[in-house]
Write a protein that holds these residues in place. Structure first.
Motif, PDB file in Angstrom:
ATOM      1  N   LEU A 157      -5.868 -19.399   5.471  1.00  0.00           N
ATOM      2  CA  LEU A 157      -6.397 -18.584   5.958  1.00  0.00           C
ATOM      3  C   LEU A 157      -5.950 -17.008   4.582  1.00  0.00           C
ATOM      4  O   LEU A 157      -5.599 -16.153   4.862  1.00  0.00           O
ATOM      5  N   ASN A 158      -5.409 -17.945   3.809  1.00  0.00           N
ATOM      6  CA  ASN A 158      -4.779 -16.799   2.663  1.00  0.00           C
ATOM      7  C   ASN A 158      -3.514 -16.241   2.836  1.00  0.00           C
ATOM      8  O   ASN A 158      -3.939 -14.797   2.504  1.00  0.00           O
ATOM      9  N   VAL A 159      -2.719 -16.912   2.930  1.00  0.00           N
ATOM     10  CA  VAL A 159      -1.512 -15.782   3.640  1.00  0.00           C
ATOM     11  C   VAL A 159      -0.204 -16.384   3.844  1.00  0.00           C
ATOM     12  O   VAL A 159      -0.480 -17.843   2.920  1.00  0.00           O
ATOM     13  N   SER A 160       1.030 -16.513   4.320  1.00  0.00           N
ATOM     14  CA  SER A 160       2.099 -17.054   3.343  1.00  0.00           C
ATOM     15  C   SER A 160       2.482 -17.665   4.615  1.00  0.00           C
ATOM     16  O   SER A 160       1.928 -17.919   5.778  1.00  0.00           O
ATOM     17  N   ARG A 161       3.296 -18.689   4.212  1.00  0.00           N
ATOM     18  CA  ARG A 161       3.376 -19.929   5.676  1.00  0.00           C
ATOM     19  C   ARG A 161       4.282 -19.545   6.778  1.00  0.00           C
ATOM     20  O   ARG A 161       4.105 -19.313   7.761  1.00  0.00           O
ATOM     21  N   PRO A 162       5.135 -18.623   6.279  1.00  0.00           N
ATOM     22  CA  PRO A 162       6.112 -17.374   7.255  1.00  0.00           C
ATOM     23  C   PRO A 162       4.902 -16.981   8.526  1.00  0.00           C
ATOM     24  O   PRO A 162       5.513 -16.648   9.356  1.00  0.00           O
ATOM     25  N   PHE A 163       4.549 -16.699   7.983  1.00  0.00           N
ATOM     26  CA  PHE A 163       3.164 -15.848   8.342  1.00  0.00           C
ATOM     27  C   PHE A 163       2.617 -16.120   9.323  1.00  0.00           C
ATOM     28  O   PHE A 163       2.356 -16.255  11.065  1.00  0.00           O
ATOM     29  N   VAL A 164       2.057 -17.298   9.301  1.00  0.00           N
ATOM     30  CA  VAL A 164       1.108 -18.406   9.761  1.00  0.00           C
ATOM     31  C   VAL A 164       2.042 -19.035  11.580  1.00  0.00           C
ATOM     32  O   VAL A 164       2.026 -18.844  12.420  1.00  0.00           O
ATOM     33  N   ILE A 165       3.563 -19.483  10.679  1.00  0.00           N
ATOM     34  CA  ILE A 165       4.552 -19.574  11.556  1.00  0.00           C
ATOM     35  C   ILE A 165       4.763 -19.014  12.716  1.00  0.00           C
ATOM     36  O   ILE A 165       4.555 -18.805  13.812  1.00  0.00           O
ATOM     37  N   ASN A 166       4.887 -17.052  12.451  1.00  0.00           N
ATOM     38  CA  ASN A 166       5.230 -16.188  12.933  1.00  0.00           C
ATOM     39  C   ASN A 166       3.977 -15.949  14.106  1.00  0.00           C
ATOM     40  O   ASN A 166       4.304 -15.910  15.182  1.00  0.00           O
ATOM     41  N   GLU A 167       2.935 -16.169  13.620  1.00  0.00           N
ATOM     42  CA  GLU A 167       1.381 -15.715  14.580  1.00  0.00           C
ATOM     43  C   GLU A 167       1.738 -17.094  15.150  1.00  0.00           C
ATOM     44  O   GLU A 167       1.123 -17.232  16.237  1.00  0.00           O
ATOM     45  N   ILE A 168       1.768 -18.537  14.883  1.00  0.00           N
ATOM     46  CA  ILE A 168       1.553 -19.263  16.374  1.00  0.00           C
ATOM     47  C   ILE A 168       3.041 -18.911  17.244  1.00  0.00           C
ATOM     48  O   ILE A 168       2.912 -19.346  17.951  1.00  0.00           O
ATOM     49  N   GLU A 169       4.074 -18.690  16.729  1.00  0.00           N
ATOM     50  CA  GLU A 169       5.939 -18.256  17.646  1.00  0.00           C
ATOM     51  C   GLU A 169       5.211 -17.491  18.217  1.00  0.00           C
ATOM     52  O   GLU A 169       5.840 -17.261  19.736  1.00  0.00           O
ATOM     53  N   GLY A 176       1.949 -16.247  19.974  1.00  0.00           N
ATOM     54  CA  GLY A 176       0.560 -17.006  20.577  1.00  0.00           C
ATOM     55  C   GLY A 176      -0.593 -16.379  20.399  1.00  0.00           C
ATOM     56  O   GLY A 176      -1.399 -16.459  20.724  1.00  0.00           O
ATOM     57  N   ARG A 177      -0.201 -15.762  19.103  1.00  0.00           N
ATOM     58  CA  ARG A 177      -1.305 -16.190  18.838  1.00  0.00           C
ATOM     59  C   ARG A 177      -2.277 -16.225  17.685  1.00  0.00           C
ATOM     60  O   ARG A 177      -3.509 -16.200  17.310  1.00  0.00           O
ATOM     61  N   LEU A 178      -1.718 -17.184  17.857  1.00  0.00           N
ATOM     62  CA  LEU A 178      -2.161 -18.494  16.737  1.00  0.00           C
ATOM     63  C   LEU A 178      -2.440 -20.175  17.724  1.00  0.00           C
ATOM     64  O   LEU A 178      -1.602 -20.572  17.760  1.00  0.00           O
ATOM     65  N   PRO A 179      -3.307 -20.472  18.147  1.00  0.00           N
ATOM     66  CA  PRO A 179      -2.610 -21.828  19.280  1.00  0.00           C
ATOM     67  C   PRO A 179      -2.697 -22.869  17.797  1.00  0.00           C
ATOM     68  O   PRO A 179      -3.057 -23.173  17.054  1.00  0.00           O
ATOM     69  N   HIS A 180      -2.038 -23.633  18.793  1.00  0.00           N
ATOM     70  CA  HIS A 180      -0.979 -25.019  18.580  1.00  0.00           C
ATOM     71  C   HIS A 180      -0.755 -26.253  19.056  1.00  0.00           C
ATOM     72  O   HIS A 180      -0.839 -25.698  20.442  1.00  0.00           O
ATOM     73  N   ARG A 181      -0.707 -27.322  18.601  1.00  0.00           N
ATOM     74  CA  ARG A 181      -0.004 -28.042  19.488  1.00  0.00           C
ATOM     75  C   ARG A 181       0.573 -29.127  18.629  1.00  0.00           C
ATOM     76  O   ARG A 181       0.646 -28.524  17.253  1.00  0.00           O
ATOM     77  N   MET A 182       2.182 -29.458  18.859  1.00  0.00           N
ATOM     78  CA  MET A 182       3.054 -30.208  19.086  1.00  0.00           C
ATOM     79  C   MET A 182       2.477 -31.679  18.354  1.00  0.00           C
ATOM     80  O   MET A 182       2.095 -32.430  19.163  1.00  0.00           O
ATOM     81  N   ILE A 183       3.049 -31.698  17.536  1.00  0.00           N
ATOM     82  CA  ILE A 183       2.714 -33.345  17.432  1.00  0.00           C
ATOM     83  C   ILE A 183       4.278 -33.917  16.372  1.00  0.00           C
ATOM     84  O   ILE A 183       4.689 -33.877  15.770  1.00  0.00           O
ATOM     85  N   GLY A 184       5.330 -34.382  17.265  1.00  0.00           N
ATOM     86  CA  GLY A 184       6.297 -34.766  16.782  1.00  0.00           C
ATOM     87  C   GLY A 184       7.265 -33.520  16.609  1.00  0.00           C
ATOM     88  O   GLY A 184       7.424 -32.484  17.857  1.00  0.00           O
TER      89      GLY A 184
END
Length: 67
Positions: free
Chosen positions: A7-19, A21-29
């Motif tokens: 996405l050409n963004v920072s890791r904290p930005f992606v984590i914020n988007e996940i938290e 609820g704007r970026l779907p994800h699933r947890m593996i461990g």
């Protein structure tokens, strides 16, 4: 994080988007996993929002006689 690189963004930005609820994800461990299809969909939405914002800025500049 590969999603941030894609996405050409920072890791904290992606984590914020996940938290938020704007970026779907699933947890593996303890790891967050994002499906590639969801990442592409998110990227396309992000580009559409950017294009709309640029168009609004251009319209405002025309209305103000700046261009």
């Amino acid at each position: 994080m590969e999603a941030a690189h894609f996405l050409n963004v920072s890791r904290p930005f992606v984590i914020n988007e996940i938290e938020e609820g704007r970026l779907p994800h699933r947890m593996i461990g303890t790891h967050r996993r994002i499906a590639f299809e969801d990442l592409v969909t998110y990227a396309n939405k992000m580009r559409e929002k950017q294009a709309a914002a640029l168009e609004r800025m251009a319209t405002n500049a025309r209305e103000l006689g700046l261009i």
